[in-house]
Structure formats: C-alpha cells, structure tokens
Scaffold this active site. Structure first.
Site, PDB file in Angstrom:
ATOM      1  N   GLU A 502     -22.268 -40.600   2.423  1.00 47.30           N
ATOM      2  CA  GLU A 502     -23.466 -41.336   1.961  1.00 47.30           C
ATOM      3  C   GLU A 502     -23.486 -41.501   0.440  1.00 47.30           C
ATOM      4  O   GLU A 502     -24.504 -41.259  -0.212  1.00 47.30           O
ATOM      5  CB  GLU A 502     -24.751 -40.657   2.452  1.00 47.30           C
TER       6      GLU A 502
HETATM    7  C1  LIG Z   1     -16.695 -36.053   7.213  1.00 50.42           C
HETATM    8  C2  LIG Z   1     -16.960 -37.473   6.899  1.00 50.42           C
HETATM    9  C3  LIG Z   1     -17.785 -38.205   7.719  1.00 50.42           C
HETATM   10  C4  LIG Z   1     -17.987 -39.568   7.466  1.00 50.42           C
HETATM   11  N1  LIG Z   1     -18.749 -40.312   8.342  1.00 50.42           N
HETATM   12  C5  LIG Z   1     -18.795 -41.654   8.166  1.00 50.42           C
HETATM   13  C6  LIG Z   1     -19.428 -42.479   9.139  1.00 50.42           C
HETATM   14  O1  LIG Z   1     -19.985 -41.998  10.138  1.00 50.42           O
HETATM   15  N2  LIG Z   1     -19.431 -43.816   8.945  1.00 50.42           N
HETATM   16  C7  LIG Z   1     -18.830 -44.386   7.860  1.00 50.42           C
HETATM   17  O2  LIG Z   1     -18.834 -45.597   7.751  1.00 50.42           O
HETATM   18  N3  LIG Z   1     -18.227 -43.633   6.920  1.00 50.42           N
HETATM   19  C8  LIG Z   1     -18.189 -42.290   7.041  1.00 50.42           C
HETATM   20  N4  LIG Z   1     -17.563 -41.515   6.106  1.00 50.42           N
HETATM   21  C9  LIG Z   1     -16.970 -42.153   4.935  1.00 50.42           C
HETATM   22  C10 LIG Z   1     -17.680 -41.807   3.629  1.00 50.42           C
HETATM   23  O3  LIG Z   1     -18.836 -42.563   3.494  1.00 50.42           O
HETATM   24  C11 LIG Z   1     -16.648 -42.064   2.530  1.00 50.42           C
HETATM   25  O4  LIG Z   1     -15.739 -40.981   2.601  1.00 50.42           O
HETATM   26  C12 LIG Z   1     -17.241 -42.189   1.187  1.00 50.42           C
HETATM   27  O5  LIG Z   1     -17.907 -43.399   1.090  1.00 50.42           O
HETATM   28  C13 LIG Z   1     -16.194 -42.098   0.075  1.00 50.42           C
HETATM   29  O6  LIG Z   1     -15.115 -42.913   0.321  1.00 50.42           O
HETATM   30  P1  LIG Z   1     -13.616 -42.325   0.199  1.00 50.42           P
HETATM   31  O7  LIG Z   1     -13.578 -41.046   0.916  1.00 50.42           O
HETATM   32  O8  LIG Z   1     -12.694 -43.392   0.601  1.00 50.42           O
HETATM   33  O9  LIG Z   1     -13.438 -41.983  -1.332  1.00 50.42           O
HETATM   34  P2  LIG Z   1     -13.095 -42.992  -2.515  1.00 50.42           P
HETATM   35  O10 LIG Z   1     -13.919 -44.204  -2.409  1.00 50.42           O
HETATM   36  O11 LIG Z   1     -11.618 -43.139  -2.583  1.00 50.42           O
HETATM   37  O12 LIG Z   1     -13.613 -42.170  -3.758  1.00 50.42           O
HETATM   38  C14 LIG Z   1     -12.875 -41.074  -4.280  1.00 50.42           C
HETATM   39  C15 LIG Z   1     -13.634 -40.495  -5.467  1.00 50.42           C
HETATM   40  O13 LIG Z   1     -13.824 -41.509  -6.459  1.00 50.42           O
HETATM   41  C16 LIG Z   1     -15.181 -41.550  -6.847  1.00 50.42           C
HETATM   42  N5  LIG Z   1     -15.530 -42.916  -7.241  1.00 50.42           N
HETATM   43  C17 LIG Z   1     -15.316 -44.066  -6.565  1.00 50.42           C
HETATM   44  N6  LIG Z   1     -15.782 -45.100  -7.270  1.00 50.42           N
HETATM   45  C18 LIG Z   1     -16.301 -44.614  -8.417  1.00 50.42           C
HETATM   46  C19 LIG Z   1     -16.934 -45.162  -9.558  1.00 50.42           C
HETATM   47  N7  LIG Z   1     -17.148 -46.453  -9.696  1.00 50.42           N
HETATM   48  N8  LIG Z   1     -17.335 -44.338 -10.523  1.00 50.42           N
HETATM   49  C20 LIG Z   1     -17.136 -43.009 -10.428  1.00 50.42           C
HETATM   50  N9  LIG Z   1     -16.548 -42.434  -9.389  1.00 50.42           N
HETATM   51  C21 LIG Z   1     -16.134 -43.220  -8.395  1.00 50.42           C
HETATM   52  C22 LIG Z   1     -15.955 -41.075  -5.630  1.00 50.42           C
HETATM   53  O14 LIG Z   1     -17.195 -40.536  -6.035  1.00 50.42           O
HETATM   54  C23 LIG Z   1     -15.026 -40.012  -5.092  1.00 50.42           C
HETATM   55  O15 LIG Z   1     -15.274 -38.813  -5.771  1.00 50.42           O
HETATM   56  C24 LIG Z   1     -17.373 -40.160   6.347  1.00 50.42           C
HETATM   57  C25 LIG Z   1     -16.563 -39.399   5.509  1.00 50.42           C
HETATM   58  C26 LIG Z   1     -16.350 -38.069   5.777  1.00 50.42           C
HETATM   59  C27 LIG Z   1     -15.454 -37.296   4.872  1.00 50.42           C
END
Ligand SMILES: Cc1cc2nc3c(=O)[nH]c(=O)nc-3n(C[C@H](O)[C@H](O)[C@H](O)COP(=O)(O)OP(=O)(O)OC[C@H]3O[C@@H](n4cnc5c(N)ncnc54)[C@H](O)[C@@H]3O)c2cc1C
Length: 838
Positions: A502
């Site tokens: 989220e």
């Molecule tokens: C256990 C779990 C359950 C989940 N459940 C769902 C679900 O039910 N439905 C769904 O759709 N998704 C789900 N997700 C996905 C979740 O919403 C994403 O993992 C999340 O949005 C982050 O995306 P990412 O993991 O690809 O990280 P990335 O987008 O690759 O980000 C990596 C890091 O970079 C940082 N970052 C990215 N952009 C910026 C910026 N502009 N400035 C500063 N920092 C930045 C982020 O804060 C993070 O620390 C789930 C994820 C997990 C781990």
C-alpha cells in the site's frame, strides 16, 4: 534618536500586523499613520518622508483596489505561474485530489485550533462490535498456532478458513443490508490489531478482503446489480476475493501498469456482447492463489472508438471469476516465511463482458480515481493496526521476559542498556496506538484523510518495526531460535510486508506525505493551482488574485509567528483552558512547530518551485515534521481521552519529547541542506532565533517508562489493550505472563530466605548441592517459610525455566520426515519433527 524610535515602532507594528494576519486595509491605515507621524514629528528627513509617501500611494492604491491589483499584479503572476507550474499527469492529479483533509490542515495552518482536536469524539465500540472482539476474534486466535500454520501446514488449516468465512470476518466493511458486519473503522482497526498480536498469517488473510479490493470498490462504485450479487457472497465468504494491481514492471509506479484491455465485440454466454480483450501479468497478489474473484486493474484502450472518442481510456477495474477461461492463477510466492496466500496471476487476450467492469461501462477509465479514493481511508486502518498489534505483542511479552530473565543476578530489564530499548518500545507504542485510534476515529467521522492515513501507514509500520527490532535485541538468542517457543521471530520477519505494501514506506515518506500534504492542507496552494486550470479568464483572474494575496498574508503571518514564538519560547501562545496542566506547554510548542512548518513549506515551494518534487530528501524531512506533529497531537488527545492517567504520564512525556527533538532535527535537516545558502541563513534565524531548544528525553524519564513495561499494572494493560492473551500452557506469551506473576510473588519470599540465612537461622550451603529445591527445603525446615511459600518459589523457577527455553531439532532439521509427510523436499520441516517429539 527620534528616527530610531520611529523605526523600531514601525518594525514592531509590522510584526504585530503580520502576526495577526491583518487585512490590507489595516496595513494601509497603519502605514499611513506611521508616515503621518514621521511628517508631524520630523522623525525622518523631509525628502525621505516625501519618498515614503509617494511609494505608499503608488502601492496602497493598486493593492487595495481589486480590479487594479488584478490587472497590475495578479494576472502577470498567474501567467508566470502557469509557465513554471510542473506538469501534472491525470493520475498524479487524481492521487493528489483524493480524499479529504482534517486535522492535517490545522497543523499546516500555523495556528491549529486545538479545540477541534479535543472535541473530536473518542471512538467507541458498539455492543455487537465489542462482542465480536471478545468472542469471535478470541476464538479465531485460539484456533491458530502461528508456528504450525507456518511450518507444518504451510497454510491456515481448513477449519480456520471456514471459521473466518462463517463468522463474517471478510465482511467487516460490508454494510449490514448486504449481509456484512457493517463495522466502524475503529472496530475494524481493533479486530486487526488483536489478530496481529497473535498471527501475521491470520491477520493478513482477514485484512485483505476488508481493505482496498473488490468489496470496498463495489460498495462505492459497483452497479446495483453487482452489489446485490457480490456483496452478500463476499460477506459470507462464498467468494474469496483478491485485487491485482502490481505488475513486474510497475510496483510503486502502479499507474504505469502495462496490463491492457482492448474494447471489442466478443462471445459471452453464447451471445455477442461488447467487452474487452484483456492481457495481464500480475505478481504479489494476496489471496490470489486461492481467489475465486479476481479484482483486476488494467489500462483500457478503444482503438475502434466503440465506446467514445478516446483511444486511451485509462486505468479500469474489473471483477473476473477465476474460473473464467484464460485466467491463470494458483501458484504461490513465499513472503518472508509467512504463509498467507500470495502469488502471481496472468491472462492473455481474455475476453470479459462490459458488465464485469466495476460500475459498468460508465466507469471505464475511472479506476485510478476509485483506487486513490478508497486508499485514502483504507490505508489508515489495516496496516497501522497490524504494525501496532505486532508492537503490542513485542512490548508485553518482551517487558515480561526482561523481568524474569536474569543475568549477573539481576533481571535484564534493570540494566540501563536494556532499559533504553524498553523505553523506546513503550514510548513508541503509546504514540502509535494513539495515532491508530485517532485515524480510525477520523474515518468514522466521515473523513477520507488521504494525508493522515499515509502518515499513519508510514509511521506506525516504521515504528512497529523499530519496536520489534528493539525487542529482538532485548530477548537475545530467544528471539533468534525459531520454533514454537519463539514469540517474536515471526513478527520480526513479517513486518517488512507492512512496510512494503500500500505504498512502500520510502516512497510514501519522500513523495506523498509532504508532496500531497503541502498541496492539500495548505489553505491557498490548491486554490492557486485550480485557478491556473480555469479556462474562463475573468474567473481565473479573480480566483487567483484572492488565493495569491491570501497566500502572501498567510506566509507573512507565519514568518512573524515563527520568529515571535521562537523568541518567546511560545510561552504566550493561547491554549484551550481546560487541557491537563502537564501538557499545556506541548500545545504551545506544537503551535510553534505549526507556524514554522507553514513558513518553511512556503519558502521551500516559493524558492524551489517544481524542483522540490525532485528534492525528495527535503520533502521527506518536511513530511516528517508534519507527521511528528500529527503523532504528537494524537498522543495529547489520547492522554485527555483516557482521563489523564498520571501513571501513564511518563509514556506521554517521553513520546512528546522524543517527537519534539526529532521534529527539531528534521527542521535542521531542511535548513542545513537548503540549496540557497542565503535563504538557509535567514530561515535559521527565524526558526531557531535563540538556538535549538529541544533535547532528547531524559534518562530519568526513560527509566520511569521502562519500569512500566516490567511489571503488571493498569498502565501495562492500557498500553497493550486489545492484545490476544493466550492461555494454553505451551504458548510462549502465556508462559511469560505466568512466569512474571509467579516471579513477582516469589521474590519477597526469596528475600526472606536470604535474610534468614544471613542471620544464621539456617546454613544455606550445608549440605552442599541440591540447588534451589534444597535451599527451599532447608528454609522450610527452619520455619522461615511455609510449604506453600516454598512451592511458590519452586513454581516461579520452573515457569521461568520454560520461558527461557528455546527449541532444538534433529541434525537434518527434520527434512527427511517432511518429504515423507508432504512430498515437498524444499520446505523446512523442523516443526514436524518437533511436533512428533512433543
Ligand atoms: C506481501 C505482499 C503483498 C502484496 N499484495 C498485493 C496485492 O494484493 N495486490 C497488489 O496489487 N499488489 C500487492 N503487493 C505489491 C505491493 O503493493 C508492491 O510491492 C509495492 O507497491 C512496491 O512495489 P515493488 O515491490 O515492485 O517495489 P519497487 O516499486 O521496485 O520499489 C522499491 C523501492 O523503491 C522505492 N521507490 C520507488 N519509487 C520511489 C520514488 N519515486 N521515490 C522514492 N522511493 C521510491 C520504494 O519505496 C521501495 O522502497 C504486495 C506486495 C507484497 C510484498
């Protein structure tokens, strides 16, 4: 001399006018008066008085006549503003505009109306909600052993899934008219908190259908038919929902999902209907592997203009039964050794009829707005509750552990080093729970507090992680050795889940809290932006003029208030008369922070403009100030709402001092790193005119906080209220509770034994050996203690021994037996062996 007096009087007058945010007319009258005095008293040379008079006429006339002011000033600024305003995409705009502002706007105002906070109702549960919490939630917790779920079953047992469905756990946010429980946000938060004190897997499994997903989206945007069909089924668990937004290439930047649907005609149920051919690839989807109803976000395109003239319609949300041909679902991820269902799903050219779009065809392309609006409220409930729940578990169990575990003949909780960690844990939890309750209460008041729920999600999960990390250090090896006796390791592993989902925390801190907060909470910025978008030039000119001059007055006022409150230690700030006297100064300090934040924010936005968006470190620190003020407000509100519990005061004081010190550090971080060094120097003079006045909370205060965690008390119960307290003899939390009570009861008896031995009533060392049992027997024989007292001492020793025990397993950690039992070689099977051995 006269000139100096005149000058001082004018400067003082200007400071007062700015402080009071006086109207333009009042400013003009005061300045005219000052010039008249200069003429009359000859305080200034004649030529200077003449020059000032001319300047006054030149400025005062256009500034006080709106038509002239617009023509000469505002319209030119509006044109310049339109050029420099950074471009804002539709999705960015929808994200910024989502939800409402509430107490956050007051914190941004420079003069928060504390009555508004203090008069906000304190959330309470209805009888039904309380019954559910005390019975259904307790029963559910009692059914789940997190160790067995995680390490043996690799899933919740079927009976637990059924219980969750049957008791309506998935329908907490579905209205009663659709068969749901229709709970308040506060009740929902209480349930999530309690579940999170016991098992991350059960908590996530209950959380997801009640957060952003099919239920929430249908309730707000579904067609009547969709609501009538799906909501009762979701409420009763006849459907297992999930919501799929994240794609391998689009995580944080979710609006960039490449998943697409093309509007076309196709076959459905033997009929030719209008629909979309959808292709997607999703991952990380919670409940996905077992879902029967897939909520799917994709971008809709209409190249043949079958539904309108737009080719790229925008992000769209649909509900797809997972039994639909082409939906590939079922594989699982393994999220940090937690076993809530989570996995990928995908589909290629899957045709879905138009009425599977949530809200039907009219809601094509409205998906992003729907998601942002629902997130504005939902983000304030689930994850803040889960972070707080895990922190409660850590505080209660670790506090007890630190009291019964001795080293160097002393309970470890009494060592200053451990005390420091315990203090942070207690102070953080007091503040976290306060913010959790305040945020849920705001949602129940009808707010969709986009900024505050972002703050709650970010800081309550972040502090939850800090509390659990501190707890891990306190319990040492006991927290590291996994097994059924470990009460903390699972929370330690699972907290990063709450940090990531989220809106991952780094992104939320760097982009959202201040980025959205400054625009939404500022009384004029959004109005200025809206005026730039107004196509009617007369309306744009009038709206921009009002916003611009309001903004100038606001900035000047906050500049003056920052300086005056800094110089006077904010002693003269007005505070509601009936707040607890011991908190009076905090309200004054927070008012000072409010003025300084508003001033700093305006200077930052004014001098950096669109570049501020890329200066994430500055934006993050400005957001930290806003967040700390919110957490502090919640803490003060809690202290009042709970009846100013004197015994809890150390927790409140520590949380407030810690927050004020951190806010000061954040201010300093912004000022020291401000790109324009001259502006930075001026800012420092205004924000800290007499240096930095806030200190870390004192060690003495920290000692008082730590003590509260070490012994049973009403304060400890309030701090960990809403925690599931297991009773089973083998549960490690229950063992700590029992050992703590027994240890405290045994200590005076042991002291008597020691004293009697010292007085020579018996020889504790003769005959040698036999340990505590022999010592107790001798003391009993000498009439120092009764047999019942002796039994108490032995029981305390035995219960403590259970608490400090950790699990051990055979050489192969039971892998060979696991293969035999489940046919899966790669699963750590230690628990199976342990269970068998037990
Ligand atoms: C256990 C779990 C359950 C989940 N459940 C769902 C679900 O039910 N439905 C769904 O759709 N998704 C789900 N997700 C996905 C979740 O919403 C994403 O993992 C999340 O949005 C982050 O995306 P990412 O993991 O690809 O990280 P990335 O987008 O690759 O980000 C990596 C890091 O970079 C940082 N970052 C990215 N952009 C910026 C910026 N502009 N400035 C500063 N920092 C930045 C982020 O804060 C993070 O620390 C789930 C994820 C997990 C781990």
């Amino acid at each position: 001399m006269l000139t100096l007096i005149w000058l001082m009087a004018v400067l003082l007058g200007m400071l007062v006018l700015a402080y009071l945010n006086a109207s333009g007319i009042l400013w003009s009258a005061a300045l005219a008066g000052a010039i008249a005095v200069a003429w009359g008293t000859h305080a200034l040379p004649g030529w200077l008085s003449l020059a000032l008079s001319a300047l006054f006429v030149l400025l005062a006339i256009p500034l006080n006549i709106p038509v002239l002011r617009r023509k000469l000033i505002s319209d030119a600024v509006l044109a310049a503003f339109r050029k420099v305003l950074p471009p804002m995409s539709q999705t960015e705009r929808e994200a910024i505009e989502a939800g409402t502002v509430w107490w956050d706007a007051e914190l941004f105002s420079g003069r928060p109306q504390w009555r508004k906070l203090l008069d906000a109702p304190t959330p309470a549960l209805t009888a039904d909600e309380q019954h559910f919490l005390d019975h259904d939630v307790e029963e559910l917790c009692a059914m789940v052993s997190d160790w067995e779920t995680t390490n043996i079953d690799r899933d919740l047992p079927p009976a637990v899934w059924q219980f969750i469905k049957d008791r309506g756990f998935w329908g907490m946010n579905i209205a009663k008219e659709f068969g749901g429980l229709g709970f308040s946000a506060f009740a929902h938060s209480q349930v999530m908190t309690k579940l999170s004190t016991h098992s991350g897997t059960v908590s996530v499994t209950v959380m997801v259908p009640n957060s952003l997903g099919p239920g929430e989206l249908l309730a707000h945007y579904g067609t009547d038919e969709q609501k009538r069909y799906y909501l009762p089924r979701l409420a009763k668990g006849l459907e297992i929902p999930c919501f799929a937004l994240t794609n391998p290439t689009a995580g944080s930047d979710a609006a960039a999902i490449p998943d697409y649907g093309v509007v076309c005609w196709g076959e459905h149920d033997g009929k030719r209907v209008l629909g979309l051919r959808v292709t997607w690839d999703k991952r990380y989807i919670t409940l996905g592997p077992v879902a029967t109803l897939l909520g799917l976000a994709f971008r809709a395109y209409d190249p043949d203009h079958l539904v309108g003239d737009k080719g790229d319609i925008g992000i769209t949300c649909a509900l797809i039964p997972t039994s639909h041909p082409g939906v590939e679902i079922g594989r699982r991820h393994m999220p940090l050794n937690a076993v809530f269902q989570n996995g990928p799903n995908w589909g290629r050219d899957v045709f879905i009829p138009m009425d599977w779009i949530i809200g039907g065809q009219p809601m094509l392309g409205r998906g992003w707005r729907m998601l942002m609006e629902c997130l504005a409220a939902g983000r304030g409930i689930s994850l803040p509750s889960s972070g707080t729940g895990m922190a409660k578990l850590a505080v209660r169990a670790t506090g007890g552990y630190a009291r019964v575990r001795t080293q160097f003949k002393t309970p470890i909780g009494r060592f200053e080093g451990i005390e420091e960690a315990l203090t942070r844990m207690g102070g953080n939890l007091y503040m976290m729970d306060a913010a959790r309750v305040l945020t849920a209460g705001a949602i129940d008041m009808g707010e969709k507090p986009a900024v505050l729920s972002g703050i709650a999600k970010l800081h309550l999960t972040e502090r939850g992680r800090q509390v659990v990390i501190d707890a891990m250090d306190v319990v040492g090896g006991k927290g590291i050795m996994m097994g059924p006796s470990n009460f903390l390791g699972a929370a330690y592993m699972q907290l990063p889940v709450a940090i990531t989902v989220e809106g991952a925390n780094i992104l939320t801190r760097s982009l959202i809290v201040f980025g959205q907060g400054a625009i939404r909470c500022h009384p004029f910025v959004l109005k200025e932006i809206e005026a730039t978008r107004e196509s009617d030039s007369a309306k744009a000119s009038a709206a921009f003029d009002a916003a611009l001059f309001g903004h100038i007055g606001f900035t000047l006022s906050n500049m003056a208030r920052t300086l005056v409150t800094g110089l006077t230690g904010s002693h003269f700030v007005n505070v509601p008369a009936n707040v607890a006297p011991e908190t009076h100064r905090y309200y004054q300090q927070l008012t000072r922070f409010s003025a300084a934040l508003a001033f700093l924010a305006d200077v930052s936005m004014g001098s950096l403009g669109g570049a501020l968006k890329r200066k994430e470190k500055l934006s993050a620190r400005l957001g930290d100030i806003l967040s700390l003020m919110y957490l502090s407000s919640a803490t003060l509100k809690r202290y009042e709402a709970e009846g100013r519990q004197q015994a809890d005061a150390p927790l409140m004081h520590w949380a407030m001092w810690d927050a004020m010190f951190k806010a000061q550090t954040a201010f300093e971080g912004v000022i020291s790193n401000f790109p324009n060094r001259m502006i930075a120097a001026v800012l420092r003079r205004f924000v800290f005119p007499l240096g930095r006045p806030y200190f870390v909370p004192s060690d003495a205060l920290g000692h008082d906080v730590a003590k509260l965690l070490l012994e049973p008390s009403a304060t400890r119960d309030r701090l960990t209220a809403c925690m599931y307290l297991p009773t089973s003899a083998e549960n490690p939390v229950a063992q700590i509770e029992r050992a703590l009570t027994a240890t405290l009861a045994a200590e005076p008896i042991e002291a008597r034994i020691r004293a009697a031995a010292k007085e020579g009533k018996f020889d504790p060392k003769v005959p040698p050996g036999g340990g505590l049992d022999a010592l107790v027997a001798r003391a009993q024989a000498a009439g120092v203690i009764t047999s019942a007292e002796g039994a108490q001492v032995i029981a305390a020793r035995d219960l403590t021994a259970k608490v400090i025990r950790v699990d051990d397993f055979p050489q192969d950690l039971g892998l060979s037996q696991m293969v035999g039992a489940h046919g899966q070689a790669a699963v750590p099977a230690a628990a199976v062996v342990h269970k068998a051995a037990a």
